[in-house]
Design a protein around this motif. Structure first.
Motif, short mmCIF file in Angstrom:
data_model
loop_
_atom_site.label_atom_id
_atom_site.label_comp_id
_atom_site.label_asym_id
_atom_site.label_seq_id
_atom_site.Cartn_x
_atom_site.Cartn_y
_atom_site.Cartn_z
N PHE A 63 0.94 -0.66 0.28
CA PHE A 63 0.35 0.09 -0.22
C PHE A 63 1.16 1.38 -0.80
O PHE A 63 1.90 1.61 0.55
CB PHE A 63 -1.64 -0.26 0.96
CG PHE A 63 -2.53 1.12 1.51
CD1 PHE A 63 -2.78 0.22 0.50
CD2 PHE A 63 -1.70 2.12 1.33
CE1 PHE A 63 -3.74 1.29 0.43
CE2 PHE A 63 -3.21 3.17 1.06
CZ PHE A 63 -4.21 3.30 0.97
N TRP A 86 -0.57 -3.63 -6.52
CA TRP A 86 -0.83 -2.88 -4.78
C TRP A 86 -1.63 -2.18 -5.13
O TRP A 86 -2.06 -1.99 -6.11
CB TRP A 86 1.04 -2.37 -5.07
CG TRP A 86 2.18 -2.97 -4.85
CD1 TRP A 86 2.25 -3.77 -4.68
CD2 TRP A 86 3.05 -2.51 -3.66
NE1 TRP A 86 3.91 -4.20 -4.76
CE2 TRP A 86 4.19 -3.46 -3.57
CE3 TRP A 86 3.07 -1.44 -2.83
CZ2 TRP A 86 5.02 -3.77 -2.47
CZ3 TRP A 86 4.03 -1.06 -2.10
CH2 TRP A 86 5.36 -2.17 -1.45
N LEU A 170 -7.74 6.21 5.09
CA LEU A 170 -7.29 5.00 5.18
C LEU A 170 -7.87 3.59 5.61
O LEU A 170 -8.59 4.09 6.41
CB LEU A 170 -5.92 5.77 6.42
CG LEU A 170 -4.53 4.57 5.94
CD1 LEU A 170 -4.00 4.23 4.72
CD2 LEU A 170 -3.74 4.28 6.79
N PRO A 171 -8.47 3.33 5.41
CA PRO A 171 -8.91 1.94 5.11
C PRO A 171 -7.98 1.55 6.33
O PRO A 171 -6.68 1.09 7.61
CB PRO A 171 -8.37 0.55 4.43
CG PRO A 171 -7.69 1.33 3.53
CD PRO A 171 -7.35 2.47 3.67
N LYS A 172 -8.92 0.91 7.51
CA LYS A 172 -8.52 0.65 8.84
C LYS A 172 -7.42 -0.06 9.12
O LYS A 172 -7.71 -1.74 8.07
CB LYS A 172 -10.32 -0.16 9.73
CG LYS A 172 -10.15 -0.45 11.25
CD LYS A 172 -11.03 -1.15 12.15
CE LYS A 172 -10.98 -1.00 13.25
NZ LYS A 172 -12.29 -1.09 13.78
N GLU A 173 -6.47 -0.73 10.00
CA GLU A 173 -5.46 -1.15 9.67
C GLU A 173 -4.57 -1.40 9.04
O GLU A 173 -3.96 -2.45 8.70
CB GLU A 173 -5.88 -2.05 10.72
CG GLU A 173 -7.02 -2.31 11.51
CD GLU A 173 -6.23 -2.11 13.32
OE1 GLU A 173 -5.39 -2.72 13.25
OE2 GLU A 173 -7.52 -1.26 13.65
N GLN A 174 -4.71 -0.28 7.59
CA GLN A 174 -3.66 0.01 6.53
C GLN A 174 -2.40 0.00 6.85
O GLN A 174 -2.85 1.33 7.60
CB GLN A 174 -4.62 0.08 5.71
CG GLN A 174 -3.45 0.01 4.02
CD GLN A 174 -3.73 -0.61 3.65
OE1 GLN A 174 -4.15 -1.73 3.47
NE2 GLN A 174 -2.17 -1.15 3.14
N GLN A 175 -1.35 -0.50 6.80
CA GLN A 175 0.01 -0.26 7.21
C GLN A 175 0.43 0.45 5.90
O GLN A 175 0.34 -0.38 4.76
CB GLN A 175 0.89 -1.59 7.22
CG GLN A 175 0.12 -2.45 8.47
CD GLN A 175 1.14 -0.91 10.00
OE1 GLN A 175 1.91 -0.70 10.16
NE2 GLN A 175 -0.48 -0.97 10.94
N TYR A 199 1.20 7.19 12.06
CA TYR A 199 1.38 6.56 10.84
C TYR A 199 2.45 6.26 10.12
O TYR A 199 3.64 7.63 10.55
CB TYR A 199 1.00 7.13 10.00
CG TYR A 199 -1.30 7.09 9.93
CD1 TYR A 199 -1.46 6.75 9.58
CD2 TYR A 199 -1.50 8.65 10.53
CE1 TYR A 199 -2.88 6.41 9.93
CE2 TYR A 199 -3.07 9.05 10.72
CZ TYR A 199 -3.81 7.72 10.40
OH TYR A 199 -4.79 7.80 10.78
#
Length: 247
Positions: A63, A86, A170-175, A199
């Motif tokens: 991501f 990606w 940003l999507p939840k829990e997205q690194q 972040y």
């Protein structure tokens, strides 16, 4: 031709074939492959996506966040990764910029938002060369009339901080694997507006027009900020600095 000369030529032919088979086997040295098989695809302006490919070699999914995304393909440090599967977030301030992103990069999160270090209204300078668009008045005025470049329009735009945009979109829990920032002079302000405790991308690309490896120490607000956040310089391409999070 005499029989002796024919035998000599035949011998040289067999020797040449033996050398090719012995020292240049097709499965190792593919000397007969077309030239395009040897190129490395790049969409970046100065090869930044090739540097990123080295860092993320073998990683098929990831991501990215691209602030100052400019165009879905042209001068893009993220499009090569989009093609590889990606996904990410593209952010650009130019009015109408995201219509093309929605067509070419529909699986990304595409946001038409100006980013700075505070909630304020800034003048956005639009050039006949969109890669030069930005908020910095000094850089914009310096470039106006240089060669064939000129300012064709200005906009008054409300800015947002990077942290609040990531909080919302940003999507939840997205690194975040890598963050790319290229906003023609306001890179420091964009980075400053991030919430570093929340972040922390593995890699950051940012432009610093005043940075030189010949400086000792480098006179760079961008570098100083990222050093304090635990990053180190991995590479430099043109004006782009590539930072990696220290292990």
């Amino acid at each position: 031709m005499s029989s002796t000369l024919k035998k000599i030529n035949l011998g040289f032919g067999r020797l040449n074939k033996a050398i090719k088979v012995t020292f240049f086997p097709k499965n190792i040295y593919t000397y007969n492959r077309p030239a395009h098989d040897y190129h490395n695809l790049s969409y970046s302006q100065e090869g930044e996506d090739r540097i990123l490919s080295r860092i993320f070699e073998g990683q098929n999914q990831g991501f990215y966040v691209d602030v100052g995304a400019h165009h879905p393909q042209r001068f893009s440090n993220t499009y090569l990764f989009y093609l590889l599967g990606w996904r990410g977030m593209n952010i650009d301030a130019k009015p109408g910029s995201m219509s093309l992103f929605q067509k070419i990069r529909p699986n990304d999160i595409n946001l038409e938002l100006p980013i700075s270090d505070s909630y304020q209204v800034l003048t956005y300078y639009e050039f006949n060369e969109p890669a030069l668009n930005g908020f910095c008045p000094e850089i914009s005025q310096e470039r106006d009339g240089l060669h064939h470049y000129r300012i064709i329009k200005t906009h008054q735009l409300q800015t947002y901080t990077l942290s609040e945009v990531l909080d919302q979109y940003l999507p939840k829990e997205q690194q975040i694997d890598f963050l790319n920032v290229d906003v023609e002079g306001l890179d420091y302000q964009v980075l400053k507006s991030n919430n570093w405790s929340k972040y922390k991308p593995k890699v950051i690309l940012a432009e610093d027009l005043n940075f030189s490896f010949l400086d000792n120490p480098p006179k760079s607000k961008v570098a100083s900020l990222l050093f304090d956040q635990g990053y180190e310089i991995y590479a430099k391409s043109g004006f782009t600095l590539v930072f990696k999070l220290r292990a």
